[in-house]
Design an enzyme around this catalytic site. Structure first.
Site, PDB file in Angstrom:
ATOM      1  NE  ARG A  89      -8.346 -18.565 -29.299  1.00 62.52           N
ATOM      2  CZ  ARG A  89      -7.178 -18.764 -29.917  1.00 62.52           C
ATOM      3  NH1 ARG A  89      -6.180 -19.343 -29.268  1.00 62.52           N
ATOM      4  NH2 ARG A  89      -7.001 -18.393 -31.163  1.00 62.52           N
TER       5      ARG A  89
ATOM      6  CD  GLU B  39      -5.199 -11.100 -38.201  1.00 61.09           C
ATOM      7  OE1 GLU B  39      -5.749 -11.854 -37.381  1.00 61.09           O
ATOM      8  OE2 GLU B  39      -5.046  -9.888 -38.013  1.00 61.09           O
TER       9      GLU B  39
HETATM   10  P1  AMP Z   1      -9.125 -16.341 -39.829  1.00 57.11           P
HETATM   11  O1  AMP Z   1      -8.948 -17.606 -40.593  1.00 57.11           O
HETATM   12  O2  AMP Z   1      -8.189 -15.264 -40.295  1.00 57.11           O
HETATM   13  O3  AMP Z   1     -10.570 -15.883 -39.814  1.00 57.11           O
HETATM   14  O4  AMP Z   1      -8.681 -16.617 -38.352  1.00 57.11           O
HETATM   15  C1  AMP Z   1      -9.530 -17.225 -37.460  1.00 57.11           C
HETATM   16  C2  AMP Z   1      -8.843 -18.183 -36.544  1.00 57.11           C
HETATM   17  O5  AMP Z   1      -7.562 -17.734 -36.133  1.00 57.11           O
HETATM   18  C3  AMP Z   1      -9.649 -18.363 -35.292  1.00 57.11           C
HETATM   19  O6  AMP Z   1      -9.603 -19.740 -34.932  1.00 57.11           O
HETATM   20  C4  AMP Z   1      -8.972 -17.483 -34.266  1.00 57.11           C
HETATM   21  O7  AMP Z   1      -8.879 -18.132 -33.049  1.00 57.11           O
HETATM   22  C5  AMP Z   1      -7.591 -17.210 -34.816  1.00 57.11           C
HETATM   23  N1  AMP Z   1      -7.278 -15.787 -34.946  1.00 57.11           N
HETATM   24  C6  AMP Z   1      -6.980 -15.123 -36.089  1.00 57.11           C
HETATM   25  N2  AMP Z   1      -6.696 -13.844 -35.863  1.00 57.11           N
HETATM   26  C7  AMP Z   1      -6.835 -13.663 -34.541  1.00 57.11           C
HETATM   27  C8  AMP Z   1      -6.699 -12.526 -33.666  1.00 57.11           C
HETATM   28  N3  AMP Z   1      -6.333 -11.325 -34.123  1.00 57.11           N
HETATM   29  N4  AMP Z   1      -6.922 -12.719 -32.356  1.00 57.11           N
HETATM   30  C9  AMP Z   1      -7.284 -13.938 -31.886  1.00 57.11           C
HETATM   31  N5  AMP Z   1      -7.419 -15.035 -32.640  1.00 57.11           N
HETATM   32  C10 AMP Z   1      -7.203 -14.896 -33.946  1.00 57.11           C
END
Ligand code: AMP
Length: 172
Positions: free
Chosen positions: A60, A97
Site C-alpha cells: 500500500r 505487529e
Molecule cells: P509495523 O512494522 O508494525 O509498523 O507495521 C507497518 C506495516 O504493516 C505497514 O506496511 C502496514 O501496512 C502494515 N500494518 C501493520 N499493522 C497494521 C494494521 N493494524 N492495519 C493495517 N496495516 C497494518
C-alpha cells in the site's frame, strides 16, 4: 486532523490474525475526494523540501508513495518483499505487529546524498520502517521524513524511529 478521512478508513477486526485490528485504507482509496485530499495534504508538507525520491513500502506504500512522488516531481523507489525485485538487492529483516518478514531494495536504487522521503499507509510498531531506514542509510540516502497516511499511536512506532522525523496525517 481531517476527521472525514479518519472516518472513511475501515476497521477490520481479527485480520490477518486474531487480535489485530486492521486499518483498511481501500475504503479511502476508492473515494475520489478522500484520495485526492489525502495526497494533497500529505504532499503539501514537502513542497520546496527538494525531495529527490520517494520510497514506497510494499504494497500500500506504493500507492501513497507514487502519488506523493508525482505531486513533488520526485522519482519512485520500490521496497519489496523478498524475491520480487529482479536486479541485485540489499535485504533487511524486521518484526511485524503480526509476524516477521524481510524487505529488499535494488542496490543501485539510491545515489548517495539523495534526499529521500519514505511513504507507507500505516505506522504500527515501526519495525517495517526501521528496516527501510536501515537500508536507505546504508546506501547513503538522506532521509527527509517518514510519511504515513495513518498511525496507530498506542503501538509506539515513533519510539523505534525517534532519530528521524515522522509525519502521519491521521492518528488512531
Ligand atoms: P509495523 O512494522 O508494525 O509498523 O507495521 C507497518 C506495516 O504493516 C505497514 O506496511 C502496514 O501496512 C502494515 N500494518 C501493520 N499493522 C497494521 C494494521 N493494524 N492495519 C493495517 N496495516 C497494518
Amino acid at each position: 486532523m481531517p476527521e472525514s478521512l479518519k472516518k472513511i478508513i475501515r476497521d477490520v477486526p481479527d485480520f490477518p490474525k486474531k487480535g489485530i485490528l486492521f486499518k483498511d485504507i481501500t475504503t479511502l482509496l476508492k473515494d475520489p475526494i478522500a484520495f485526492q485530499t489525502t495526497v494533497d495534504l500529505m504532499s503539501h508538507r514537502y513542497i520546496g523540501k527538494h525531495v529527490d525520491v520517494v520510497v514506497g513500502i510494499e504494497a500500500r506504500g506504493f500507492i501513497v508513495g507514487a502519488a506523493l512522488a508525482y505531486k513533488l516531481g520526485a522519482g519512485v523507489i520500490l521496497v519489496r518483499k523478498p524475491g520480487k525485485l529482479p536486479h541485485k538487492t540489499h535485504k533487511a529483516s524486521y518484526k511485524l505487529e503480526y509476524g516477521e518478514d524481510s524487505l529488499e531494495i535494488h542496490q543501485d536504487a539510491i545515489i548517495p546524498g539523495q534526499k529521500v522521503l519514505i511513504a507507507d499507509d500505516v505506522l504500527a510498531t515501526g519495525g517495517t520502517v526501521s528496516a527501510v531506514i536501515h537500508l536507505i542509510e546504508k546506501m547513503g540516502g538522506e532521509i527527509v521524513e517518514c510519511a504515513f497516511l495513518s498511525e496507530i499511536e498506542a503501538l509506539n512506532g515513533r519510539n523505534k524511529i525517534k532519530n528521524h522525523p515522522v509525519f502521519s496525517l491521521i492518528k488512531f
